[in-house]
Design a protein around this motif. Structure first.
Motif, mmCIF file in Angstrom:
data_model
loop_
_atom_site.group_PDB
_atom_site.id
_atom_site.type_symbol
_atom_site.label_atom_id
_atom_site.label_comp_id
_atom_site.label_asym_id
_atom_site.label_seq_id
_atom_site.Cartn_x
_atom_site.Cartn_y
_atom_site.Cartn_z
ATOM 1 N N TYR A 1 -27.949 -7.447 -6.278
ATOM 2 C CA TYR A 1 -28.696 -8.305 -5.379
ATOM 3 C C TYR A 1 -30.154 -7.890 -5.361
ATOM 4 O O TYR A 1 -30.490 -6.730 -5.522
ATOM 5 N N TYR B 1 -33.796 -7.483 -3.478
ATOM 6 C CA TYR B 1 -34.405 -7.295 -2.167
ATOM 7 C C TYR B 1 -35.899 -7.082 -2.325
ATOM 8 O O TYR B 1 -36.338 -6.307 -3.172
ATOM 9 N N ALA B 2 -36.675 -7.744 -1.498
ATOM 10 C CA ALA B 2 -38.104 -7.459 -1.380
ATOM 11 C C ALA B 2 -38.275 -6.398 -0.302
ATOM 12 O O ALA B 2 -37.385 -6.204 0.531
ATOM 13 N N ASP C 1 -37.425 -7.589 3.106
ATOM 14 C CA ASP C 1 -35.981 -7.745 3.343
ATOM 15 C C ASP C 1 -35.351 -6.417 3.731
ATOM 16 O O ASP C 1 -34.506 -6.362 4.615
ATOM 17 N N VAL C 2 -35.756 -5.347 3.066
ATOM 18 C CA VAL C 2 -35.212 -4.018 3.367
ATOM 19 C C VAL C 2 -35.620 -3.598 4.770
ATOM 20 O O VAL C 2 -34.817 -3.056 5.531
ATOM 21 N N ARG D 1 -36.310 -5.536 7.267
ATOM 22 C CA ARG D 1 -35.674 -6.410 8.249
ATOM 23 C C ARG D 1 -34.168 -6.185 8.340
ATOM 24 O O ARG D 1 -33.609 -6.110 9.429
ATOM 25 N N LYS D 2 -33.490 -6.051 7.205
ATOM 26 C CA LYS D 2 -32.027 -5.989 7.180
ATOM 27 C C LYS D 2 -31.467 -4.582 7.017
ATOM 28 O O LYS D 2 -30.273 -4.378 7.175
ATOM 29 N N VAL E 1 -30.987 -0.965 4.536
ATOM 30 C CA VAL E 1 -30.728 -0.672 3.129
ATOM 31 C C VAL E 1 -29.231 -0.620 2.849
ATOM 32 O O VAL E 1 -28.484 -0.001 3.584
ATOM 33 N N VAL F 1 -28.597 -2.466 -6.383
ATOM 34 C CA VAL F 1 -29.459 -3.576 -6.000
ATOM 35 C C VAL F 1 -30.724 -3.546 -6.853
ATOM 36 O O VAL F 1 -31.016 -2.559 -7.533
ATOM 37 N N ILE G 1 -34.901 -4.188 -6.432
ATOM 38 C CA ILE G 1 -36.015 -4.392 -5.529
ATOM 39 C C ILE G 1 -37.190 -4.867 -6.356
ATOM 40 O O ILE G 1 -37.264 -4.608 -7.558
#
Length: 144
Positions: free
Chosen positions: A35, A37-38, A41-42, A44-45, A47, A53, A55
């Motif tokens: 997946y 992730y920017a 995103d890390v 906010r959500k 790790v 993943v 990045i």
């Protein structure tokens, strides 16, 4: 057996075979999926520690630090929201890898929040030209 029952049986068998093939394909790809992730995103959500993943973002200016072993580098990936991810990579980086350039890294997060990359992909914009061609083109333009 009547023709109608034969067709129904064949249809059910065909659907079961297609379903089995799809499930088999999905289970084979499950381990290969990574997946993206920017840094925002890390932030906010959180790790994901248990999965591979990708990045992506920009390598921050002045953040590249090379270790004494010559192959390990530490750098920071950020985005336009000022969220950052510290990254460690051991290996040979692509020629396009540099500060203030785009990068995609594949790997895993450590509990400390550091991203340990197993692969680095340097990105370039649509105006990129290899140095060999850029130099030859520059010489041609100056001769004209």
């Amino acid at each position: 057996m009547k023709a109608k029952n034969q067709r129904l049986t064949l249809l059910i068998l065909a659907i079961a075979a297609v379903l089995a093939a799809v499930l088999l394909g999905m289970s084979a790809l499950k381990d290969q999926a990574a997946y993206f992730y920017a840094p925002a995103d890390v932030a906010r959500k959180g790790v994901p520690l248990d999965q591979a993943v990708r990045i992506g973002g920009m390598v921050k200016d002045g953040s590249i630090q090379r270790a004494a072993d010559g192959v390990t580098i530490d750098f920071i990936v950020g985005d336009e929201t000022d969220a950052v991810i510290p990254v460690r990579f051991t290996g040979i980086v692509p020629n396009l890898f540099q500060e203030n350039s785009g990068v995609v890294a594949e790997g895993r997060f450590l509990p400390s929040g550091v991203f340990v990359a197993s692969e680095i992909l340097a990105k370039h914009d649509e105006n990129y030209m290899p140095p060999e061609l850029a130099g030859a083109r520059h010489k041609t333009e100056t001769l004209e």
